[in-house]
Design an enzyme around this catalytic site. Structure first.
Site, short mmCIF file in Angstrom:
data_model
loop_
_atom_site.label_atom_id
_atom_site.label_comp_id
_atom_site.label_asym_id
_atom_site.label_seq_id
_atom_site.Cartn_x
_atom_site.Cartn_y
_atom_site.Cartn_z
N GLU A 267 39.94 84.55 -0.54
CA GLU A 267 38.61 84.14 -0.86
C GLU A 267 37.94 85.11 -2.08
OE1 GLU A 267 35.91 84.45 2.42
OE2 GLU A 267 37.36 83.25 3.94
N GLU A 316 28.61 73.92 2.48
CA GLU A 316 28.81 73.74 4.12
C GLU A 316 27.26 74.20 4.87
OE1 GLU A 316 32.50 75.34 5.99
OE2 GLU A 316 32.45 76.38 3.98
N LYS A 319 26.59 76.36 8.10
CA LYS A 319 26.69 77.95 8.32
C LYS A 319 25.25 78.58 8.29
CE LYS A 319 30.46 79.56 6.79
NZ LYS A 319 31.62 80.04 5.82
N GLU A 324 25.11 81.64 3.05
CA GLU A 324 26.67 81.08 3.48
C GLU A 324 26.81 79.46 2.92
OE1 GLU A 324 29.10 82.66 4.25
OE2 GLU A 324 28.24 84.35 3.99
#
Length: 344
Positions: A267, A316, A319, A324
């Site tokens: 990541e 997303e 999240k 995030e």
């Protein structure tokens, strides 16, 4: 090397030389998170990957809809995760590990599985995952034994993805060292397992968080790969960007514990909104420069491309906290946030 499981079940699989040729230049990929209620179907996401030449993806769990969509897509190789919540049971039950492999690897004969990551960012020092930490290596061993039992030992590698926070020292990079309070009990057994099985050391590396935690000493251009000159001189090694420094600190830490294993960055990325220095332009700058940089290697390992996964493919929206939600290369409508090229 990326493996098509069907190579062990069919005479029609591509020869080894063709696989090596297909994947030797595809060092950069993306994480595929699915915590959102407005995400496009997996088939459309994978079509997007093909369109933009994203040839490697990381899944955090064996998502059936994604794995089914990957069937026959030989252009994309996959890291698939064992969910954190499953690790304790898999560590204590070899039959369950074998069932996990059967249901999530062997079931998808035409998927190019690359690695199995047993857990994500588990640490004895983290209150949320400390109780799982003692089970990580036993779970890795059980999954590896299951993979081997099915004839894939050494072909689909087994590891665990760790946070960069397992390093206690990272500056200068040559002083890189794991936290002493977890080294002997946690890190050393992981590294020994990887050295024995020739698996990669998976680590999540975020210059963004290093920068926002210490903006007085870490300049934004150093974090974004845009510094016009050398920033850190470390003996014979010179660093113009923070990512290389963090990766080489990991190399140095591994060397100190005798770990001759490959480092894979599972990541990294830069958010486009939700926090300090989170702009679309900064996200574009970081990720575009990252793609160019990882192909060159690091000062400690020049010319050796760093296998790296950008976090993440698509925003997303479920999240939290807010920051995030904004790490995606693409919006949920499949539009890129900014021009970016994964082509060599």
């Amino acid at each position: 090397m990326t493996i098509n499981v069907s190579a062990f079940c069919s005479n029609e699989a591509l020869p080894l030389s063709d696989y090596k040729k297909r994947y030797r230049d595809a060092q950069i990929g993306a994480s595929y998170g699915t915590i959102g209620d407005d995400l496009p179907p997996a088939t459309e996401v994978l079509a997007l990957c093909n369109q933009y030449n994203i040839q490697r993806i990381r899944l955090y769990n064996p998502n059936p809809s994604v794995l089914q969509a990957l069937q026959g897509n030989i252009n994309i190789s996959v890291i698939v995760g064992v969910a954190n919540e499953d690790i304790i049971r898999i560590a204590s039950d070899a039959k369950l590990a074998k069932s996990w492999v059967r249901n999530n690897i062997l079931k998808y004969e035409n998927v190019n599985f690359r690695y199995i990551a047993v857990g994500n960012e588990i640490s004895p020092l983290d209150g949320g995952s400390a109780g799982i930490a003692p089970s990580v290596v036993p779970a890795m061993q059980n999954i590896y034994n299951a993979i081997s039992a099915f004839g894939l030992g050494g072909k689909v590698k087994v590891s665990t993805a760790l946070s960069f926070a397992v390093l206690g020292t990272s500056y200068p990079p040559s002083a890189g060292a794991f936290r002493p309070e977890i080294q002997s009990s946690y890190i050393n057994p992981i590294v020994q397992f990887l050295a024995k099985t020739r698996g990669p050391f998976l680590v999540n590396v975020y210059p963004y968080f290093a920068y926002v935690s210490n903006p007085n000493d870490i300049h934004l251009d150093y974090a974004l790969f845009t510094s016009p000159s050398i920033v850190v001189r470390d003996g014979k090694y010179q660093y113009q960007n923070l990512f290389d420094a963090m990766v080489d600190a990991t190399h140095a830490a591994l060397q100190k514990v005798g770990g001759d294993v490959e480092v894979v960055v599972t990541e990294t990325g830069w958010p486009s909104a939700g926090g300090t220095a989170t702009t679309v332009d900064n996200a574009r700058s970081y990720n575009s420069n990252l793609i160019k940089s990882v192909r060159k290697g690091t000062p400690r390992k020049p010319g050796k491309p760093i296998e790296t996964y950008i976090f993440d493919l698509i925003d997303e929206n479920q999240k939290s906290p807010e920051i995030e939600k904004h790490w995606g290369l693409f919006l949920p409508n499949k539009q890129p946030k900014y021009p970016i090229s994964f082509a060599k």
